[in-house]
Write a protein that holds these residues in place. Structure first.
Motif, PDB file in Angstrom:
ATOM      1  N   MET A   1     112.441  78.183  23.356  1.00  0.00           N
ATOM      2  CA  MET A   1     113.805  77.752  23.172  1.00  0.00           C
ATOM      3  C   MET A   1     113.882  76.659  22.115  1.00  0.00           C
ATOM      4  O   MET A   1     114.826  76.616  21.338  1.00  0.00           O
ATOM      5  N   ALA A   2     112.898  75.795  22.051  1.00  0.00           N
ATOM      6  CA  ALA A   2     112.934  74.686  21.092  1.00  0.00           C
ATOM      7  C   ALA A   2     112.777  75.183  19.657  1.00  0.00           C
ATOM      8  O   ALA A   2     113.337  74.587  18.741  1.00  0.00           O
ATOM      9  N   LYS A   3     112.037  76.277  19.453  1.00  0.00           N
ATOM     10  CA  LYS A   3     111.899  76.768  18.083  1.00  0.00           C
ATOM     11  C   LYS A   3     113.239  77.276  17.563  1.00  0.00           C
ATOM     12  O   LYS A   3     113.504  77.201  16.363  1.00  0.00           O
ATOM     13  N   GLU A   4     114.102  77.754  18.448  1.00  0.00           N
ATOM     14  CA  GLU A   4     115.451  78.138  18.033  1.00  0.00           C
ATOM     15  C   GLU A   4     116.240  76.918  17.570  1.00  0.00           C
ATOM     16  O   GLU A   4     117.065  77.011  16.663  1.00  0.00           O
ATOM     17  N   LYS A   5     115.967  75.761  18.172  1.00  0.00           N
ATOM     18  CA  LYS A   5     116.613  74.515  17.752  1.00  0.00           C
ATOM     19  C   LYS A   5     116.194  74.141  16.331  1.00  0.00           C
ATOM     20  O   LYS A   5     116.986  73.607  15.566  1.00  0.00           O
ATOM     21  N   VAL A   6     114.945  74.411  15.990  1.00  0.00           N
ATOM     22  CA  VAL A   6     114.454  74.152  14.629  1.00  0.00           C
ATOM     23  C   VAL A   6     115.260  74.995  13.641  1.00  0.00           C
ATOM     24  O   VAL A   6     115.745  74.493  12.623  1.00  0.00           O
ATOM     25  N   ILE A   7     115.423  76.264  13.954  1.00  0.00           N
ATOM     26  CA  ILE A   7     116.159  77.176  13.081  1.00  0.00           C
ATOM     27  C   ILE A   7     117.623  76.751  12.992  1.00  0.00           C
ATOM     28  O   ILE A   7     118.207  76.755  11.901  1.00  0.00           O
ATOM     29  N   GLU A   8     118.216  76.341  14.116  1.00  0.00           N
ATOM     30  CA  GLU A   8     119.596  75.837  14.095  1.00  0.00           C
ATOM     31  C   GLU A   8     119.715  74.612  13.190  1.00  0.00           C
ATOM     32  O   GLU A   8     120.667  74.490  12.414  1.00  0.00           O
ATOM     33  N   THR A  34     111.841  63.596  13.549  1.00  0.00           N
ATOM     34  CA  THR A  34     112.553  62.312  13.637  1.00  0.00           C
ATOM     35  C   THR A  34     113.956  62.435  13.059  1.00  0.00           C
ATOM     36  O   THR A  34     114.930  61.982  13.665  1.00  0.00           O
ATOM     37  N   LEU A  35     114.070  63.053  11.889  1.00  0.00           N
ATOM     38  CA  LEU A  35     115.380  63.265  11.275  1.00  0.00           C
ATOM     39  C   LEU A  35     116.255  64.135  12.171  1.00  0.00           C
ATOM     40  O   LEU A  35     117.428  63.835  12.386  1.00  0.00           O
ATOM     41  N   ALA A  36     115.678  65.191  12.704  1.00  0.00           N
ATOM     42  CA  ALA A  36     116.436  66.102  13.571  1.00  0.00           C
ATOM     43  C   ALA A  36     116.947  65.377  14.819  1.00  0.00           C
ATOM     44  O   ALA A  36     118.089  65.581  15.231  1.00  0.00           O
ATOM     45  N   GLN A  37     116.120  64.518  15.396  1.00  0.00           N
ATOM     46  CA  GLN A  37     116.545  63.770  16.580  1.00  0.00           C
ATOM     47  C   GLN A  37     117.726  62.863  16.260  1.00  0.00           C
ATOM     48  O   GLN A  37     118.652  62.752  17.057  1.00  0.00           O
ATOM     49  N   LYS A  38     117.710  62.259  15.083  1.00  0.00           N
ATOM     50  CA  LYS A  38     118.836  61.419  14.667  1.00  0.00           C
ATOM     51  C   LYS A  38     120.113  62.239  14.526  1.00  0.00           C
ATOM     52  O   LYS A  38     121.205  61.710  14.668  1.00  0.00           O
ATOM     53  N   PHE A  43     113.354  68.776  19.240  1.00  0.00           N
ATOM     54  CA  PHE A  43     112.202  69.668  19.171  1.00  0.00           C
ATOM     55  C   PHE A  43     110.998  68.875  18.691  1.00  0.00           C
ATOM     56  O   PHE A  43     111.146  67.769  18.185  1.00  0.00           O
ATOM     57  N   SER A  44     109.811  69.461  18.851  1.00  0.00           N
ATOM     58  CA  SER A  44     108.575  68.782  18.462  1.00  0.00           C
ATOM     59  C   SER A  44     108.034  69.374  17.164  1.00  0.00           C
ATOM     60  O   SER A  44     108.498  70.422  16.704  1.00  0.00           O
ATOM     61  N   LYS A  46     105.253  70.774  16.875  1.00  0.00           N
ATOM     62  CA  LYS A  46     104.660  72.063  17.255  1.00  0.00           C
ATOM     63  C   LYS A  46     105.733  73.154  17.180  1.00  0.00           C
ATOM     64  O   LYS A  46     105.459  74.269  16.727  1.00  0.00           O
ATOM     65  N   ASN A  47     106.959  72.828  17.612  1.00  0.00           N
ATOM     66  CA  ASN A  47     108.059  73.795  17.534  1.00  0.00           C
ATOM     67  C   ASN A  47     108.382  74.142  16.084  1.00  0.00           C
ATOM     68  O   ASN A  47     108.782  75.273  15.790  1.00  0.00           O
ATOM     69  N   VAL A  48     108.223  73.182  15.174  1.00  0.00           N
ATOM     70  CA  VAL A  48     108.446  73.441  13.747  1.00  0.00           C
ATOM     71  C   VAL A  48     107.458  74.495  13.266  1.00  0.00           C
ATOM     72  O   VAL A  48     107.839  75.461  12.601  1.00  0.00           O
ATOM     73  N   ASP A  49     106.197  74.330  13.620  1.00  0.00           N
ATOM     74  CA  ASP A  49     105.174  75.306  13.229  1.00  0.00           C
ATOM     75  C   ASP A  49     105.491  76.687  13.800  1.00  0.00           C
ATOM     76  O   ASP A  49     105.364  77.698  13.101  1.00  0.00           O
ATOM     77  N   GLU A  50     105.910  76.740  15.070  1.00  0.00           N
ATOM     78  CA  GLU A  50     106.244  78.020  15.707  1.00  0.00           C
ATOM     79  C   GLU A  50     107.424  78.680  14.995  1.00  0.00           C
ATOM     80  O   GLU A  50     107.411  79.889  14.746  1.00  0.00           O
ATOM     81  N   ALA A  51     108.436  77.889  14.668  1.00  0.00           N
ATOM     82  CA  ALA A  51     109.617  78.434  14.003  1.00  0.00           C
ATOM     83  C   ALA A  51     109.258  78.960  12.616  1.00  0.00           C
ATOM     84  O   ALA A  51     109.724  80.034  12.217  1.00  0.00           O
ATOM     85  N   LEU A  52     108.439  78.211  11.879  1.00  0.00           N
ATOM     86  CA  LEU A  52     108.042  78.656  10.542  1.00  0.00           C
ATOM     87  C   LEU A  52     107.218  79.936  10.615  1.00  0.00           C
ATOM     88  O   LEU A  52     107.381  80.825   9.781  1.00  0.00           O
TER      89      LEU A  52
END
Length: 95
Positions: A1-8, A34-38, A43-44, A46-52
């Protein structure tokens, strides 16, 4: 679910010029999270790597990536001096 947040988040950045400008300063996945949290996305790295990894599997991904890179680094997006052409030599000729 978090990798979808990366894509969003990346989709939001593609549509929001201010966020896109901030994203261009990011150097690694940790800075991205960090930017995304702001911006309200959780997401973490690791989620960025999964999304990519998932995005790489989609048809046309590398073509779109090449277009994005060309757009990001084109002369209109940096501080390159304007093209002024070759200037004639106006000094003394050698003797």
């Amino acid at each position: 679910m978090a990798k979808e947040k990366v894509i969003e988040f990346l989709n939001e950045a593609a549509q929001n010029q201010d966020l896109k400008n901030k994203l261009q300063t990011v150097k690694n996945p940790d800075e991205l999270t960090t930017l995304a949290q702001k911006e309200g996305f959780e997401f973490s790295s690791k989620n960025v790597d999964e999304a990519l990894d998932e995005l790489k599997q989609k048809p046309g991904f590398f073509g779109k990536l090449a277009e994005a890179i060309a757009e990001a680094f084109s002369p209109d997006h940096d501080n390159a001096p304007p093209a002024i052409g070759v200037q004639p030599y106006s000094g003394d000729s050698s003797k």
